[in-house]
Design a protein around this motif. Structure first.
Motif, PDB file in Angstrom:
ATOM      1  N   ASP A 155       0.804  -1.103   0.030  1.00  0.00           N
ATOM      2  CA  ASP A 155       0.094   0.022   0.126  1.00  0.00           C
ATOM      3  C   ASP A 155       0.622   1.247  -0.131  1.00  0.00           C
ATOM      4  O   ASP A 155       0.529   2.097  -0.799  1.00  0.00           O
ATOM      5  CB  ASP A 155      -0.897   0.088   1.225  1.00  0.00           C
ATOM      6  N   ASP A 156       1.811   1.297   0.795  1.00  0.00           N
ATOM      7  CA  ASP A 156       2.762   2.312   0.780  1.00  0.00           C
ATOM      8  C   ASP A 156       3.563   2.689  -0.537  1.00  0.00           C
ATOM      9  O   ASP A 156       3.745   3.628  -1.293  1.00  0.00           O
ATOM     10  CB  ASP A 156       3.823   2.278   1.851  1.00  0.00           C
ATOM     11  N   ARG A 157       4.125   1.462  -0.804  1.00  0.00           N
ATOM     12  CA  ARG A 157       4.964   1.512  -2.137  1.00  0.00           C
ATOM     13  C   ARG A 157       4.302   1.949  -3.557  1.00  0.00           C
ATOM     14  O   ARG A 157       4.667   2.522  -4.305  1.00  0.00           O
ATOM     15  CB  ARG A 157       5.837   0.174  -2.428  1.00  0.00           C
ATOM     16  N   PHE A 158       2.968   1.386  -3.451  1.00  0.00           N
ATOM     17  CA  PHE A 158       2.042   1.682  -4.855  1.00  0.00           C
ATOM     18  C   PHE A 158       1.644   3.220  -4.550  1.00  0.00           C
ATOM     19  O   PHE A 158       1.542   3.881  -5.670  1.00  0.00           O
ATOM     20  CB  PHE A 158       1.182   0.684  -5.021  1.00  0.00           C
ATOM     21  N   ALA A 159       1.457   3.519  -3.495  1.00  0.00           N
ATOM     22  CA  ALA A 159       0.757   4.775  -3.240  1.00  0.00           C
ATOM     23  C   ALA A 159       1.890   6.033  -3.588  1.00  0.00           C
ATOM     24  O   ALA A 159       1.782   6.979  -4.204  1.00  0.00           O
ATOM     25  CB  ALA A 159       0.366   5.295  -1.767  1.00  0.00           C
ATOM     26  N   GLU A 160       3.271   5.464  -3.344  1.00  0.00           N
ATOM     27  CA  GLU A 160       4.473   6.175  -3.397  1.00  0.00           C
ATOM     28  C   GLU A 160       4.624   6.684  -4.923  1.00  0.00           C
ATOM     29  O   GLU A 160       5.035   7.548  -5.334  1.00  0.00           O
ATOM     30  CB  GLU A 160       5.584   5.608  -2.996  1.00  0.00           C
TER      31      GLU A 160
END
Ligand code: ATP
Ligand code: MG
Length: 424
Positions: free
Chosen positions: A180-185
Motif C-alpha cells: 500500500d505504501d510503495r504503490f501509493a508512493e
C-alpha cells in the motif's frame, strides 16, 4: 523478509554465481573503478545484476554510489545531472560524435521521505544530508527484490539486502516493503511488476498481487508520460498482449486504458502485433492503439457491409481521441489510428467497395486486413467478408507490389505472403 531491517546482507562469493567481469560493460566497469579509486563506494545495481544472474543480456548498466551528484558531475566530464526530485547522473559515451551509450549513476537514496524542492541546485541537495543514504537503505528503496542486488567489483561478490537472491532462484517477483505504501508512493510500480513478471517468466508474489488489486485505481494519478514509456517498451519487447492480459486480471486495465471497454478479441489482436515485434518487425504505435480499440469500436458500431463510413468515423473518434489525448500522443499517430480503424469498415463493405484495386495498395489496407481476419474469429458474421477479400487477393497481384519497395513496406508484404490468401 518484507520490511526494512538493518541486518547483515547475504553475500554471494564469486565461485557461487555466474557473473564474471568479462560480462560487464567496459564503460560501466571504468566508472566503477574510477569511483572506487576516488574513495567512494560503488556497485553495479539494478536490472544488469538481475539479468546477468539469469544468464540474460542486460539492456543497460546502472551504478549506485555514495558519491554525491555534484561529485559525480565533477569526476565525469562526460556527464549530466538529470531528473528533478531524484537527481542522478548520466555518463555519456560517444562514438563518432554520436551518443552511443549512457550509464546511469545514482547516489544511494535514503529511506527518509523528504520533499525536496524541485528547483534546488545539486550542491544544496548535497548539503541537506538527509536525502542520501547507505547502500542497504538504497536497496530497500528499490522496487522489487530481484532489482535490488548489488555487484561488488572489489571481490566480485553479490550483495543482497532484501532477499532478492532467494526470489531470483524461485522465480518470484516481490515488491519491497508494504504494497500500500510503495504503490501509493509510485503507482507505476504496479505496471512494472506485471511487466517484469512477464519478461522474466516470474510469478507475482501474492502480497504484491493483492496490493495491485487493492491499489489499481491509483494508476489514474500516475504520470501519463511514464506510463506511455512503459507501454512503448513492452511494444518493443513484443509483450503487450500478456502484460495487458495480466493487468486485466489484476484490475489494472480499466485505469490504464479506460477507453478499452470491450476486451474480448483485444488479446488475439495484440498477440499478432507482438509476434511481429518479436520477429524484429516492430509495428508502429498506431497499430497497437487500433488493436486496443477495434473491439470497443466494433461493438458500438458493428463492421457490416452496410456500415455508414461517416457514422463509423464518429464512433472511432471518441475512444481514439480520448486515449491519444490522455497519453499526449501526436496528431499524426491519432490520424493513422483512425485511418486503420476506418479501413476495417471499408473492408467490411467487401464486394460493394468500389475502388478495391486502389484500396489494397494503401498502407493501412494490410494492417486492417490483418485485424479483420483476427476480429472475424470473434465477430463471426464477418466470415463472408474475409472469404471475399481472400478470394480477391488470391486473384490479384500481392498488394503493395505495384509500389516502390520502401523500407517500411517490406515487412508488411512478407506478413501478407504468409497469409492463407496468397497463392503458393
Ligand atoms: P530494464 O532491463 O528494463 O532496464 P531495470 O531493472 O534496469 O530493467 P530500470 O527502469 O532501468 O529497470 O531501473 C533501474 C533500477 O532502478 C531498477 O532495477 C530498480 O532497482 C530501480 N527503480 C527503477 N524504477 C523504480 C521505481 N519506480 N521505484 C523504485 N525503484 C526503481
Ligand atoms: Mg535498466
Amino acid at each position: 523478509m518484507h520490511d526494512y531491517e538493518t541486518r547483515q546482507p547475504v553475500v554471494l562469493a564469486r565461485p557461487d554465481h555466474p557473473i564474471s567481469r568479462k560480462l560487464l560493460d567496459p564503460d560501466a566497469l571504468w566508472i566503477l573503478q574510477k569511483l572506487r579509486r576516488e574513495g567512494h563506494l560503488a556497485y553495479l545495481v539494478g536490472g544488469a545484476v538481475r539479468d546477468l544472474l539469469l544468464g540474460r543480456e542486460p539492456k543497460d548498466f546502472d551504478i549506485g554510489t555514495d558519491a554525491r551528484p555534484s561529485e559525480i558531475r565533477r569526476l565525469f566530464r562526460n556527464s549530466r545531472l538529470i531528473g528533478r526530485r531524484f537527481r542522478l547522473a548520466h555518463v555519456y559515451f560517444r562514438r563518432k560524435g554520436e551518443v552511443e551509450k549512457i550509464v546511469e549513476v545514482s547516489t544511494f537514496r535514503s529511506l527518509r521521505k523528504i520533499d525536496v524542492p524541485e528547483d534546488i541546485p545539486p550542491e544544496d541537495l548535497d548539503l541537506t544530508g538527509t536525502v542520501f543514504g547507505t547502500p542497504d537503505e538504497d536497496a530497500w528503496r528499490r522496487d522489487f527484490t530481484v532489482n535490488a542486488l548489488f555487484y561488488n567489483l572489489d571481490d566480485f561478490s553479490i550483495i543482497d539486502h532484501v532477499g532478492g537472491l532467494d526470489d531470483l532462484s524461485a522465480g518470484v517477483l516481490r515488491l519491497i516493503g508494504d504494497p500500500d505504501d510503495r504503490f501509493a508512493e509510485d503507482p507505476v510500480r504496479m505496471l512494472r511488476a506485471i511487466e517484469f513478471a512477464v519478461r522474466l517468466g516470474f510469478r507475482i508474489e501474492e502480497r504484491t498481487a493483492d496490493g495491485i488489486r487493492r491499489n489499481a485505481g491509483l494508476l489514474a494519478t500516475a504520470s501519463a508520460a511514464r506510463l506511455r514509456e512503459e507501454l512503448r517498451q513492452m511494444e518493443q519487447r513484443g509483450i503487450v498482449g500478456p502484460v495487458l492480459a495480466d493487468a486485466h486480471r489484476l484490475g489494472l486495465l480499466g485505469t490504464l486504458l479506460p477507453e478499452v471497454v470491450e476486451t474480448e478479441g483485444v488479446f488475439p489482436l495484440l498477440e499478432a502485433l507482438d509476434e511481429r515485434a518479436a520477429a524484429g518487425r516492430e509495428p508502429p504505435e498506431w497499430a497497437y492503439i487500433a488493436a486496443l480499440l477495434l473491439p470497443t469500436v466494433a461493438r458500438r458500431y458493428p463492421l457490416t457491409p452496410g456500415a455508414d463510413l461517416e457514422q463509423a468515423q464518429d464512433t472511432i473518434a471518441g475512444p481514439v481521441d480520448a486515449l491519444t489525448h490522455r497519453y499526449q500522443i501526436s496528431a499524426h499517430i491519432r490520424h493513422q489510428t483512425r485511418e486503420i480503424l476506418l479501413s476495417c469498415y471499408r473492408m467490411a463493405r467487401g464486394k460493394a467497395y468500389r475502388t478495391k484495386a486502389k484500396f489494397v495498395r494503401k498502407p493501412e489496407f494490410q494492417e486492417a486486413w490483418a485485424f479483420v481476419q483476427i476480429w472475424a474469429h470473434v465477430a463471426r458474421d464477418l466470415g463472408e467478408v474475409v472469404e471475399f477479400w481472400t478470394a480477391y487477393l488470391g486473384g490479384t497481384a500481392a498488394p503493395g507490389q505495384a509500389r516502390g519497395a520502401g523500407r517500411r513496406r517490406r515487412p508488411r508484404r512478407r506478413r501478407l505472403a504468409s497469409a492463407p490468401a496468397q497463392p503458393s
